[in-house]
Write an enzyme that holds these catalytic residues in place. Structure first.
Site, mmCIF file in Angstrom:
data_model
loop_
_atom_site.group_PDB
_atom_site.id
_atom_site.type_symbol
_atom_site.label_atom_id
_atom_site.label_comp_id
_atom_site.label_asym_id
_atom_site.label_seq_id
_atom_site.Cartn_x
_atom_site.Cartn_y
_atom_site.Cartn_z
ATOM 1 C CD GLU A 113 26.580 45.412 43.680
ATOM 2 O OE1 GLU A 113 26.673 45.887 44.819
ATOM 3 O OE2 GLU A 113 26.717 44.192 43.431
ATOM 4 N N GLY A 122 31.854 44.628 40.965
ATOM 5 C CA GLY A 122 33.118 44.002 41.337
ATOM 6 C C GLY A 122 33.089 43.266 42.651
ATOM 7 N N GLY A 123 32.086 43.548 43.488
ATOM 8 C CA GLY A 123 31.950 42.825 44.743
ATOM 9 C C GLY A 123 33.093 43.075 45.712
ATOM 10 C CB THR A 124 34.033 41.233 48.803
ATOM 11 O OG1 THR A 124 32.773 41.401 49.448
ATOM 12 C CG2 THR A 124 35.142 41.307 49.845
ATOM 13 C CB CYS A 125 37.161 40.089 44.601
ATOM 14 S SG CYS A 125 38.789 39.691 43.932
ATOM 15 C CG HIS A 160 69.551 25.397 38.159
ATOM 16 N ND1 HIS A 160 69.404 24.944 39.448
ATOM 17 C CD2 HIS A 160 70.720 26.102 38.124
ATOM 18 C CE1 HIS A 160 70.439 25.336 40.164
ATOM 19 N NE2 HIS A 160 71.249 26.044 39.387
#
Length: 460
Positions: free
Chosen positions: A33, A38-41, A444
């Protein structure tokens, strides 16, 4: 040269779980990395933006509280607190991902820029040294970055991207957004609610050109009601600094030039794959003319044993697709399953308010395919829960095969539109017909209960 069973390049939402599962299965694995786990997210996308969207919605709710009989005479946005909360959650999620990696046996993490030097060999640059790695299996999960078009004067101004806009210390007085896609629309509504004047430029003749016309019309109405200025068939052709704190933008509409003044410019004109620094010219990996890596049905590139996952391979750029890519690979490599990525049902959601949840094909696509369909539609103003909540903007819409009564697609614009869409997605996966849905018992009063009414309009 250090040898591994697997090299995973990129610690995003596909790379991290893939590396952990391969390592847990006994594969000696290294995860490379260049920035943050964690990347972009986690770092620039889902987590920070949806945290900020929640704050923007609170502003909206405070402003309309009188409609529900609650008088809030005054409220004030604390933008610094909004950004601190965003940063806290990003750190929390990132640190959790790091701890999960550290607990995984057989998994090493290396920080640095990865570059192929051969089909199965990777060099990682770290400050003043280079490490060499080789593996029979290599997985590329490098994602994408904001695409910056070549426009006169753009490099001379301090423009924002979907990443840098989340580092602002104050709300812009006037935000001009170039691009009317998901990124532009989400940030546009968010910052309008934070108090900015917002102008959105779109080159096409309508927002969301790939959606049905009624979807586009409804979302355009939402933006108009909130005071967002949308300029269609408008192209930015020149940027220039104007005085100490403003930017002048020249646009072209039907051959006519118009000049606009703003305080900030957000470039939301698409994404660019992170492949140019990977050294793919040293391999037999093939990219298309935009730089996206070409893969087969099992995500394998032109090199046997080398795979690409997520945004870097092109296609819809959504985190959940990247995550599903890793599941496809795990099933294929560890369990011998032959199922590939073709024919996957791809849901997505635009986190404007109201949300737009989409799955399957739309009405326009069904007609282009020559399918014999029926269309069910109900406005949110006819949905009991929407009226009770004071959230009547939008509609539910579903496309079904006339003969089999199976659902082919759906679009839901409304509060929790993505959640309602997901119910229809499950019906599509389970091959539940629309006449079964309209006879189901739902608790409901939920939004889901109105799916009964949605399909009541269809004849047997």
């Amino acid at each position: 040269m250090k040898s591994f069973d697997a090299i995973v390049i990129g610690a995003g939402q596909a790379g991290v779980p893939l590396a952990k599962k391969l390592a847990a299965a006994g594969w000696k694995t290294v995860l490379i990395e260049k920035r943050w786990i964690g990347g972009t997210c986690i770092n620039d996308g889902c987590t920070p933006t949806k945290t900020m969207v929640a704050s923007a919605r609170m502003v909206y709710l405070a402003g309309k509280s009188k409609d529900l009989g609650v008088d809030i005479p005054a409220y004030r946005l604390n933008f610094k607190a909004v950004m601190q909360r965003k940063d806290h959650l990003v750190s929390l999620f990132r640190e959790g991902a790091v701890r999960g990696i550290e607990k995984t046996p057989n998994l090493s993490v290396v920080y640095g820029e990865a570059k192929f030097i051969a089909d199965h060999q990777v060099q990682v640059m770290k400050e003043d040294r280079a490490d060499l790695f080789e593996a029979k299996h290599i997985f590329i999960n490098t994602g994408a970055l904001p695409f910056i078009p070549k426009i006169q004067g753009l490099s001379e101004i301090k423009f924002l991207t979907s990443t840098s806009i989340m580092e602002l210390e104050e709300v812009p007085s006037h935000l001009l957004i170039v691009g009317g896609g998901y990124i532009g629309m989400e940030f546009g509504q968010m910052f309008k609610r934070f108090g900015a004047e917002v102008t959105l430029l779109e080159q096409g003749d309508r927002l969301l050109p790939h959606e049905d016309e009624d979807v586009c019309r409804e979302m355009s109405t939402v933006f108009q009601e909130e005071g967002i200025k949308v300029l269609l068939q408008t192209k930015a052709v020149k940027f220039e600094n104007y005085g100490d704190a403003r930017i002048r933008v020249t646009t072209l509409t039907d051959g006519e030039e118009v000049k606009h003044l703003c305080s900030h410019v957000l470039m939301a004109s698409g994404r660019d794959p992170q492949t140019r620094m990977l050294g793919l010219e040293n391999t037999n990996i093939i990219c298309d003319d935009r730089g996206y890596i070409k893969v087969n049905d099992h995500l394998e590139t032109g090199v046997k044993g080398v795979y690409a996952l997520g945004d870097v391979k092109g296609g819809p750029a959504f985190t959940h697709i990247a995550y599903n890519d890793h599941l496809v690979l795990i099933d294929h490599l560890l369990h011998g399953e032959k199922k590939g990525i073709k024919g996957r049902l791809l849901p997505y959601c635009m986190f404007t308010d109201p949300q737009l949840g989409r799955v399957g094909i739309n009405e326009l696509q069904a007609k282009e395919l020559g399918l014999d369909i029926v269309v069910a539609k109900i406005p949110m103003k006819n949905v009991a829960r929407a009226l009770e909540n004071g959230e009547t903007r939008g509609f539910m819409k579903a496309i079904a095969d006339k003969k089999t009564k199976l659902l082919l697609g759906a679009a839901v614009i409304g509060e929790q539109g993505g959640e309602i869409m997901s119910i229809l997605q499950m019906a599509m996966v389970g091959k539940i017909t629309y006449d079964q849905i309209r006879k189901m018992i739902f608790a409901h009063p939920l939004y889901a209960e109105s799916l009964n009414n949605l399909f009541m309009s269809l004849d047997d």
